[in-house]
Write an enzyme that holds these catalytic residues in place. Structure first.
Site: not given
Length: 264
Positions: A19, A21, A46, A172-173, A169, A97, A155
């Protein structure tokens, strides 16, 4: 310029930052700082933007390569690790990340009752599965060398605070905390550490006005910069953090200690 203290010197080490980019994101800021401390860095994302990020690092004298990878796929994650090892000879540091919230405005919440199967799966895949796949692929080499640093970027959302309408979200975190602690215990005697960074509100080009307001409401009175989060990531990646494992580093301007539950 004075030499980097040995505890923070990453000369000869290799880091993979997922992550990374976005020019203004935590991933690229972490990659740059790790490179400034001496590490060779693989940046990944990506889109073609990762090649520009690698060129920017190289212009600063950092040894860097770029790889486009879809980390939803375990084979792609394995290929990314293999590409890193092929480019640099090994892999010492993994910074997980990659991730993205599901809600992009207060007018488009995604609470549990209305979240579809596909949205739920997507939230877990891009915020949790990606970290699992990359870490699993990197561990064999770390175990063989009896050294490694895994830094997961989570997070405060889902662990310490919450905002409205993004159950996938948050879930998942929160799960990243359990994954980090489990890995820390499993590999504590192998020279590998696993830690979790918990950023709060971060100032980026994509930050919503409501998020700016939430950052301004923290005790510090502003959102964090990506560089401030990267400093925490880099510390946990250094040799000097060898006795720090299974912990969480909160970088939120004191927001969590206020017991804040904020609306995005």
């Amino acid at each position: 310029m004075p030499a980097t203290p040995r505890a923070f010197d990453l000369t000869g080490q290799v880091a993979l930052v997922t992550g990374s980019s976005s020019e203004l994101g935590i991933g690229f800021a972490s990659a740059r700082l790790l490179g400034q401390l001496g590490a060779a860095v693989m940046v990944t994302g990506t889109t073609d933007r990762v090649h520009q990020r690698a060129e920017e690092l190289a212009a600063e004298g950092i040894r860097a390569e770029a790889q486009i990878a879809d980390l939803f796929d375990s084979d792609a994650a394995r290929g990314l690790v293999q590409a890193t090892e092929a480019a640099f000879g090994k892999l010492d540091i993994v910074v997980n990340n990659a991730g993205l919230a599901s809600v992009h405005s207060p007018e488009e919440p995604n609470p549990l009752m209305v979240m579809t199967d596909e949205e739920w799966s997507l939230a877990l895949r891009r915020n949790l599965d990606s970290a699992f796949f990359v870490t699993r692929a990197a561990l064999p080499g770390m175990v063989d060398r009896e050294y490694g640093r895994v830094v997961n970027v989570g997070s405060t959302a889902g662990v310490l605070t919450a905002y409205t309408g993004d159950v996938g979200y948050h879930t998942a975190k929160a799960a990243m905390l359990g994954m980090t602690r489990s890995m820390a215990v499993d590999y504590a005697k192998t020279g590998i550490t696993a830690n979790l960074v918990l950023p709060g509100w971060i100032a980026t080009a994509a930050q919503l006005p409501s998020e700016v307001a939430a950052g301004n409401a923290t005790p510090v009175g502003r959102s964090a910069t990506a560089d401030e989060v990267a400093t925490g990531v880099a510390y946990l990646a250094t040799p000097g953090a060898s006795y720090v494992t299974g912990t969480t580093l909160i970088i939120d301007g004191g927001n969590a200690i206020c017991g804040a539950t904020v609306a995005a």
